[in-house]
Design an enzyme around this catalytic site. Structure first.
Site, PDB file in Angstrom:
ATOM      1  N   ASP A  15       0.843  -1.193   0.000  1.00  0.00           N
ATOM      2  CA  ASP A  15       0.000   0.000   0.000  1.00  0.00           C
ATOM      3  C   ASP A  15       0.878   1.242   0.000  1.00  0.00           C
ATOM      4  O   ASP A  15       1.875   1.302   0.711  1.00  0.00           O
ATOM      5  CB  ASP A  15      -0.908   0.005   1.246  1.00  0.00           C
ATOM      6  CG  ASP A  15      -1.859   1.193   1.239  1.00  0.00           C
ATOM      7  OD1 ASP A  15      -2.769   1.223   0.399  1.00  0.00           O
ATOM      8  OD2 ASP A  15      -1.677   2.094   2.075  1.00  0.00           O
ATOM      9  N   HIS A  72      -5.285   4.333   6.633  1.00  0.00           N
ATOM     10  CA  HIS A  72      -4.631   5.323   5.768  1.00  0.00           C
ATOM     11  C   HIS A  72      -3.176   5.560   6.160  1.00  0.00           C
ATOM     12  O   HIS A  72      -2.601   6.580   5.780  1.00  0.00           O
ATOM     13  CB  HIS A  72      -5.410   6.645   5.719  1.00  0.00           C
ATOM     14  CG  HIS A  72      -6.871   6.462   5.426  1.00  0.00           C
ATOM     15  ND1 HIS A  72      -7.305   5.758   4.318  1.00  0.00           N
ATOM     16  CD2 HIS A  72      -7.976   6.823   6.106  1.00  0.00           C
ATOM     17  CE1 HIS A  72      -8.628   5.720   4.338  1.00  0.00           C
ATOM     18  NE2 HIS A  72      -9.067   6.355   5.411  1.00  0.00           N
ATOM     19  N   GLU A  94       0.939   5.518   0.429  1.00  0.00           N
ATOM     20  CA  GLU A  94       0.336   6.827   0.643  1.00  0.00           C
ATOM     21  C   GLU A  94       1.052   7.762  -0.329  1.00  0.00           C
ATOM     22  O   GLU A  94       2.251   7.617  -0.578  1.00  0.00           O
ATOM     23  CB  GLU A  94       0.528   7.307   2.090  1.00  0.00           C
ATOM     24  CG  GLU A  94       0.032   6.321   3.156  1.00  0.00           C
ATOM     25  CD  GLU A  94      -1.395   5.871   2.951  1.00  0.00           C
ATOM     26  OE1 GLU A  94      -2.250   6.731   2.642  1.00  0.00           O
ATOM     27  OE2 GLU A  94      -1.678   4.663   3.088  1.00  0.00           O
TER      28      GLU A  94
END
Length: 207
Positions: free
Chosen positions: A10, A150, A12
């Site tokens: 993942d 997040h 950001e």
DNA sequence: TGCCAGGCCCTCTTTAGGGCCTT
């Protein structure tokens, strides 16, 4: 089985599109072997530009935190080694794939394996879920949350648990003994209405 | 100046529109 390793990752980022100049600011990834997390990778990265307040609020990553972080290329070279030639998984993989490919290109590396999308697969395995955001699926499947949503490593870990959960549920529901990566890839592209037939046929051929 | 992501997927579809996902 499902014993083949996968890397669940993942990013950001500063925004939604590498084509519009957006860069990565954090990467998190887990290696999954034998349905368990056996290795982790996490790093903040200095993208060489300020991030806006939406991204600061959304991720909890601030300009101050990125000030002393290593530059993106340095981290991406290390990350390429972590990826090796493992199969790749991400939630809404088209997003992470675009950023991974763009950042690898900048350091003259390239992705060597296909990406499977846990969001597309979850729409087929868990059609009853209220929606298919990572956060909702974690609640729906009672997956233990491993940190703030997040943030890259927490999201990668939860996506990893979701991946394991989907393989387990496919085995139980359709009595499939072995869920190979290529089955997950194919499943993510099957028309939703045709999913039960597709899986029943696979189970028959397997047996 | 003005533009501004991209791909999936449903439907009141295919000569299209808009919600869902990701930051």
């Amino acid at each position: 089985m499902g014993n083949y390793p996968v890397v669940v990752l993942d990013f950001e980022t500063t925004g939604l599109s590498p084509d519009q100049g957006d860069r990565v600011i954090e990467v998190g990834a887990v290696l999954i072997e034998n349905n368990r997390i056996t290795d982790r990778f996490q790093s903040l990265m200095n993208p060489g530009m300020r991030i806006n307040s939406f991204i600061e609020n959304y991720t909890g990553i601030t300009n101050d935190m990125l000030k002393d972080a290593p530059p993106v290329p340095e981290v991406m070279k290390e990350f390429a080694s972590f990826l090796g030639d493992h199969h790749l998984v991400a939630h809404n993989a088209s997003f992470d794939q675009r950023f991974l490919d763009a950042e690898l290109r900048r350091v003259r590396r390239r992705r060597v394996r296909d990406f499977a999308c846990s969001m597309l697969i979850s729409r087929r395995v868990y059609p009853e879920a209220p929606n298919h955001r990572l956060e909702s699926l974690v609640l729906h499947k009672k997956i233990k949350s491993t940190g703030a949503f997040h943030r890259a490593l927490a999201d990668a870990e939860m996506t990893g648990h979701l991946w394991v959960s989907m393989i387990r549920d496919l085995k139980e529901t359709y009595r499939i003994r072995n869920v190979p990566f290529h089955l997950m890839l194919r499943l993510s592209k099957v028309a939703r209405k045709g999913v039960p037939n597709f899986l029943e046929k696979f189970a028959l051929e397997e047996g």
